[in-house]
Design an enzyme around this catalytic site. Sequence first.
Site, PDB file in Angstrom:
ATOM      1  N   SER A   1       0.790  -1.228   0.000  1.00 41.65           N
ATOM      2  CA  SER A   1       0.000   0.000   0.000  1.00 41.65           C
ATOM      3  C   SER A   1       0.824   1.282   0.000  1.00 41.65           C
ATOM      4  CB  SER A   1      -0.942   0.003   1.201  1.00 41.65           C
ATOM      5  OG  SER A   1      -0.205  -0.085   2.393  1.00 41.65           O
TER       6      SER A   1
ATOM      7  N   HIS B   1      -5.695  -4.379  -1.390  1.00 40.85           N
ATOM      8  CA  HIS B   1      -5.620  -3.281  -2.364  1.00 40.85           C
ATOM      9  C   HIS B   1      -5.764  -3.768  -3.800  1.00 40.85           C
ATOM     10  CE1 HIS B   1      -4.722   0.347  -0.036  1.00 40.85           C
ATOM     11  NE2 HIS B   1      -4.058  -0.441   0.799  1.00 40.85           N
TER      12      HIS B   1
ATOM     13  N   LYS C   1     -12.483  -1.660   0.462  1.00 41.37           N
ATOM     14  CA  LYS C   1     -11.753  -0.864  -0.538  1.00 41.37           C
ATOM     15  C   LYS C   1     -12.553  -0.882  -1.851  1.00 41.37           C
ATOM     16  CE  LYS C   1      -7.427  -0.771   1.896  1.00 41.37           C
ATOM     17  NZ  LYS C   1      -6.818  -1.750   2.791  1.00 41.37           N
TER      18      LYS C   1
END
Length: 399
Positions: A187, A215, A246
């Site tokens: 990240s 992610h 996310k």
Amino acid sequence: MNAAVEQRLRAALEEFEAKGVYKNLLYIESAQGPRVRMEGRGEIVVLSSNNYLGLANDPDVVRAGKEGLDRYGAGTSSVRFICGTFTVHRELEQDLAELVGAEASLTYASCWNANEGLFATLLGADDVVISDQLNHASIIDGVRLARGITKCGSAVYKHSDMADLETKLVAAKSARTRLVVTDGIFSMEGDVARLADIVELVRKHDALVVVDDSHATGVLGATGRGTAEFAGVLGEVDVITSTLGKALGGAAGGFTAASTALCDYLTQQSRPQLFSNALPCTVASSARAAVRRLRSDPSMVARLHASANYFREQLISRGFKPLPGETPIIPVILGETAKAIRMSQMLLDEGVFVTGFGYPVVPQGEARVRCQISAAHTREDLDMALAAFEKVGRKLNLT
Ligand SMILES: *Cc1c(COP(=O)(O)O)cnc(C)c1O
């Protein structure tokens, strides 16, 4: 509260302020999106959310959440194994497993919980977990917990260094189980794990691999199925943990996807499953709609990457040096922590919300502002942000 404790906390908070690392919370008055209304600031462009596919406020996703609320009510009022399992959990878990290329999946109230519930449940004193140096805090803490409870062994390999990983695998050859764990996308750097190489090493050394794809789910691969799709090893990763917080609607919740046996074992034994409430049905419903939107329209993923590539190229053409990469996380390294925080504040004054990260989140001297692109950003949003970068960069003598 106890005066001595209160005083200790206040002193620490003052020190955060003095060091410029105190986090001031910013309040958003609208739905999450490419632009939001921020208290005291008006409309701003957001380049710091994990809303990669723009599904946080997608009409289908919101509608599904409302329908879930109407059908199942506000709360599960139970952990899964007592009376907290609803049909939408099974439906979502089937959809998630299919999405990431696994036999089964099991949801948690967060991916933090999924990681916390994995290592301590799966590993024992005869086992070793081998973790990438830059893995997410939830993996680090999950491993610490496992070490404390089960006395399993652990090792850390240098970031994406396959020779070092192999050394650690060989050193653990007498262990019953060798478990390699990596983030899919890291990240803070925005780089991608060398998953094809990791899978090969894991097979060679009779180990297992866990990928935390938080992610990368909905982001990597031609149809957004994650790092495994991107690396050409879909269906070959033993365990995938990921978040619903996310790209998949951004609410909250996480999951572990693996074999039916492993998911069943976690249902029986994983402590966050046994002692913490089930994923709210509202969220399960909206996340399920997010997965379906992705499946029916994978062009969102292509749009996301086209925008990320555009933004990266335009930053470079304006004299910035973003870290090279192929993900929608685009960090611009500035050096000193104070500089990153200053730049972030100046960008906000220009109507662009980009977070600055300094030590200890990233190494000393590598402070950065981190841009995150969303498929929902229009060219106009991106151009406005680029104009702000150009202006602030000039003021700070960066370009
Ligand atoms: C964001 C993130 C998490 C935490 O996800 P939550 O569902 O918000 O707990 C875990 N692992 C990684 C790699 C992440 O990026």
